[in-house]
Design a protein around this motif. Structure first.
Motif, PDB file in Angstrom:
ATOM      1  N   LEU A   1      51.618  -0.911  58.145  1.00 27.06           N
ATOM      2  CA  LEU A   1      50.968  -1.982  58.901  1.00 27.06           C
ATOM      3  C   LEU A   1      49.546  -1.627  59.315  1.00 27.06           C
ATOM      4  N   ASN A   2      49.263  -0.343  59.444  1.00 30.33           N
ATOM      5  CA  ASN A   2      47.954   0.084  59.926  1.00 30.33           C
ATOM      6  C   ASN A   2      46.996   0.246  58.749  1.00 30.33           C
ATOM      7  N   LYS A   3      46.078  -0.710  58.597  1.00 33.59           N
ATOM      8  CA  LYS A   3      45.153  -0.704  57.468  1.00 33.59           C
ATOM      9  C   LYS A   3      44.126   0.420  57.565  1.00 33.59           C
ATOM     10  N   LYS A   4      43.986   1.008  58.750  1.00 35.47           N
ATOM     11  CA  LYS A   4      42.981   2.054  58.930  1.00 35.47           C
ATOM     12  C   LYS A   4      43.450   3.406  58.403  1.00 35.47           C
ATOM     13  N   MET A   5      44.735   3.518  58.107  1.00 36.23           N
ATOM     14  CA  MET A   5      45.270   4.785  57.629  1.00 36.23           C
ATOM     15  C   MET A   5      45.354   4.784  56.115  1.00 36.23           C
ATOM     16  N   GLY A   6      45.235   5.955  55.523  1.00 33.13           N
ATOM     17  CA  GLY A   6      45.313   6.078  54.076  1.00 33.13           C
ATOM     18  C   GLY A   6      46.717   5.800  53.578  1.00 33.13           C
ATOM     19  N   GLU A   7      46.821   5.406  52.317  1.00 26.63           N
ATOM     20  CA  GLU A   7      48.117   5.080  51.738  1.00 26.63           C
ATOM     21  C   GLU A   7      49.034   6.297  51.658  1.00 26.63           C
ATOM     22  N   ASP A   8      48.438   7.492  51.579  1.00 27.02           N
ATOM     23  CA  ASP A   8      49.259   8.686  51.422  1.00 27.02           C
ATOM     24  C   ASP A   8      49.565   9.365  52.744  1.00 27.02           C
ATOM     25  N   ALA A   9      49.231   8.699  53.866  1.00 33.68           N
ATOM     26  CA  ALA A   9      49.494   9.304  55.172  1.00 33.68           C
ATOM     27  C   ALA A   9      50.992   9.468  55.374  1.00 33.68           C
ATOM     28  N   GLY A  10      51.391  10.621  55.832  1.00 33.75           N
ATOM     29  CA  GLY A  10      52.792  10.860  56.136  1.00 33.75           C
ATOM     30  C   GLY A  10      53.654  11.203  54.943  1.00 33.75           C
ATOM     31  N   VAL A  11      53.067  11.429  53.764  1.00 34.13           N
ATOM     32  CA  VAL A  11      53.857  11.722  52.570  1.00 34.13           C
ATOM     33  C   VAL A  11      54.663  12.999  52.743  1.00 34.13           C
ATOM     34  N   ASP A  12      54.093  13.987  53.413  1.00 33.67           N
ATOM     35  CA  ASP A  12      54.743  15.285  53.539  1.00 33.67           C
ATOM     36  C   ASP A  12      55.689  15.392  54.742  1.00 33.67           C
ATOM     37  N   LEU A  13      55.879  14.308  55.479  1.00 32.86           N
ATOM     38  CA  LEU A  13      56.727  14.379  56.665  1.00 32.86           C
ATOM     39  C   LEU A  13      58.168  14.720  56.314  1.00 32.86           C
ATOM     40  N   SER A  14      58.613  14.305  55.156  1.00 35.75           N
ATOM     41  CA  SER A  14      59.996  14.578  54.769  1.00 35.75           C
ATOM     42  C   SER A  14      60.256  16.075  54.612  1.00 35.75           C
ATOM     43  N   GLU A  15      59.185  16.847  54.439  1.00 39.63           N
ATOM     44  CA  GLU A  15      59.331  18.289  54.270  1.00 39.63           C
ATOM     45  C   GLU A  15      59.285  19.037  55.602  1.00 39.63           C
ATOM     46  N   VAL A  16      58.981  18.316  56.683  1.00 39.90           N
ATOM     47  CA  VAL A  16      58.925  18.948  58.000  1.00 39.90           C
ATOM     48  C   VAL A  16      60.333  18.998  58.574  1.00 39.90           C
ATOM     49  N   ASP A  17      60.827  20.192  58.829  1.00 42.29           N
ATOM     50  CA  ASP A  17      62.197  20.334  59.322  1.00 42.29           C
ATOM     51  C   ASP A  17      62.260  20.819  60.768  1.00 42.29           C
ATOM     52  N   ASP A  18      61.111  20.877  61.434  1.00 39.44           N
ATOM     53  CA  ASP A  18      61.072  21.299  62.834  1.00 39.44           C
ATOM     54  C   ASP A  18      60.701  20.096  63.694  1.00 39.44           C
ATOM     55  N   ALA A  19      61.497  19.831  64.722  1.00 37.39           N
ATOM     56  CA  ALA A  19      61.293  18.646  65.558  1.00 37.39           C
ATOM     57  C   ALA A  19      59.938  18.669  66.255  1.00 37.39           C
ATOM     58  N   GLY A  20      59.560  19.823  66.790  1.00 36.22           N
ATOM     59  CA  GLY A  20      58.282  19.920  67.483  1.00 36.22           C
ATOM     60  C   GLY A  20      57.106  19.704  66.552  1.00 36.22           C
ATOM     61  N   GLN A  21      57.178  20.283  65.362  1.00 40.00           N
ATOM     62  CA  GLN A  21      56.100  20.119  64.389  1.00 40.00           C
ATOM     63  C   GLN A  21      55.994  18.667  63.935  1.00 40.00           C
TER      64      GLN A  21
ATOM     65  N   ALA B   1      48.259  11.715  64.174  1.00 41.12           N
ATOM     66  CA  ALA B   1      47.889  10.654  63.233  1.00 41.12           C
ATOM     67  C   ALA B   1      47.836   9.265  63.863  1.00 41.12           C
ATOM     68  N   ILE B   2      48.639   9.020  64.891  1.00 42.66           N
ATOM     69  CA  ILE B   2      48.727   7.669  65.439  1.00 42.66           C
ATOM     70  C   ILE B   2      47.579   7.387  66.402  1.00 42.66           C
ATOM     71  N   SER B   3      47.336   6.095  66.620  1.00 39.09           N
ATOM     72  CA  SER B   3      46.325   5.674  67.586  1.00 39.09           C
ATOM     73  C   SER B   3      46.958   5.654  68.975  1.00 39.09           C
ATOM     74  N   ALA B   4      46.380   6.399  69.884  1.00 38.02           N
ATOM     75  CA  ALA B   4      46.897   6.448  71.253  1.00 38.02           C
ATOM     76  C   ALA B   4      45.779   6.880  72.186  1.00 38.02           C
ATOM     77  N   LYS B   5      45.920   6.511  73.445  1.00 39.96           N
ATOM     78  CA  LYS B   5      44.929   6.915  74.435  1.00 39.96           C
ATOM     79  C   LYS B   5      44.983   8.426  74.638  1.00 39.96           C
ATOM     80  N   VAL B   6      43.863   8.978  75.098  1.00 37.51           N
ATOM     81  CA  VAL B   6      43.803  10.421  75.343  1.00 37.51           C
ATOM     82  C   VAL B   6      44.875  10.833  76.348  1.00 37.51           C
ATOM     83  N   SER B   7      45.079  10.014  77.364  1.00 38.01           N
ATOM     84  CA  SER B   7      46.077  10.348  78.382  1.00 38.01           C
ATOM     85  C   SER B   7      47.482  10.378  77.791  1.00 38.01           C
ATOM     86  N   ASP B   8      47.752   9.492  76.820  1.00 39.11           N
ATOM     87  CA  ASP B   8      49.067   9.485  76.172  1.00 39.11           C
ATOM     88  C   ASP B   8      49.253  10.726  75.303  1.00 39.11           C
ATOM     89  N   LYS B   9      48.217  11.075  74.561  1.00 33.99           N
ATOM     90  CA  LYS B   9      48.314  12.273  73.721  1.00 33.99           C
ATOM     91  C   LYS B   9      48.382  13.532  74.578  1.00 33.99           C
TER      92      LYS B   9
END
Length: 234
Positions: free
Chosen positions: A93-113, A121-129
């Motif tokens: 839905l976010n046109k500002k992000m590249g089509e390949d964003a998040g491709v490698d997420l399936s390889e991340v097996d650590d919850a914190g990472q 990667a997401i748009s959020a206020k500084v206070s939220d981040k």
């Protein structure tokens, strides 16, 4: 690295900075023609500010490194899967992000990472981040990331509906313009007879029926002709 509470502050002091940030390794320094310096850094771990000293040329910080927590279990696995799927929808839905964003997420097996990667990667206020950075529990960070994405997804979905309505209205306007222009061309080419307005209407009707038009164009032409007939003096 510490974020400022107020980005507009040009000369921040200790109270102007958040007390939780990240230790980082400098990878590259690039001096730009205008005299500014661009620094490429890679975050290594979370850290909490213990003391801050101004030594004249720069600020010297004393920090306490926060060791990363690890979590496991079926609940963590389910939440990681749900967050990954939600991020995929966010990217679509976010046109500002590249089509390949998040491709490698399936390889991340650590919850914190996973939480930290999506948070970057997401748009959020500084206070939220900053809230994500301050939270040390990976499971809670995933829940925060999901909450932030849900709010952003709601906005993105509304934007998509608005774009869809605008597009449909433009297509309708263009179609009506085309049909009106087509009708004008038909009226110009058909012309009129010399045997009175009644014969002229009959001739126009017959010629419209014989002319190869789309169903929509023919209906529009006949409707306009009906209006013309209604305008004739009795």
């Amino acid at each position: 690295r510490l974020a400022q509470r107020d980005p507009a502050c040009d000369d921040p002091e200790g109270d102007d900075l958040y007390d939780v940030g990240g230790s980082a390794q400098v990878l590259q320094l690039l001096k730009l023609p205008d005299g500014t310096v661009r620094v490429l850094v890679e975050g290594t771990t979370r850290a909490r500010l213990s003391a801050l000293e101004d030594v004249g040329t720069h600020m010297l910080a004393e920090v306490e490194v926060t060791e990363p927590e690890t979590v496991a279990g079926s609940e963590v696995t389910a939440l990681m899967r749900q967050v990954t799927e939600q991020f995929g929808e966010y990217v679509k839905l976010n046109k500002k992000m590249g089509e390949d964003a998040g491709v490698d997420l399936s390889e991340v097996d650590d919850a914190g990472q996973l939480a930290d990667t999506i948070a970057a990667a997401i748009s959020a206020k500084v206070s939220d981040k900053q809230a994500l950075l301050t939270e040390s529990n990976p499971l809670k960070r995933l829940e925060l990331v999901m909450a932030f994405m849900e709010g952003e997804l709601s906005v993105l979905q509304v934007e998509r509906r608005i774009r869809g309505r605008v597009k449909r209205q433009m297509e309708k306007t263009q179609r009506e313009y085309y049909l009106n222009e087509q009708l004008k061309a038909i009226q110009s080419e058909l012309g009129g007879g010399d045997d009175g307005e009644g014969n002229e209407i009959a001739e126009l009707t017959e010629k419209i029926e014989k002319t190869k038009l789309s169903t929509e164009a023919k209906a529009k032409a006949l409707a306009e002709l009906k209006k013309l007939r209604g305008m004739q003096p009795m």
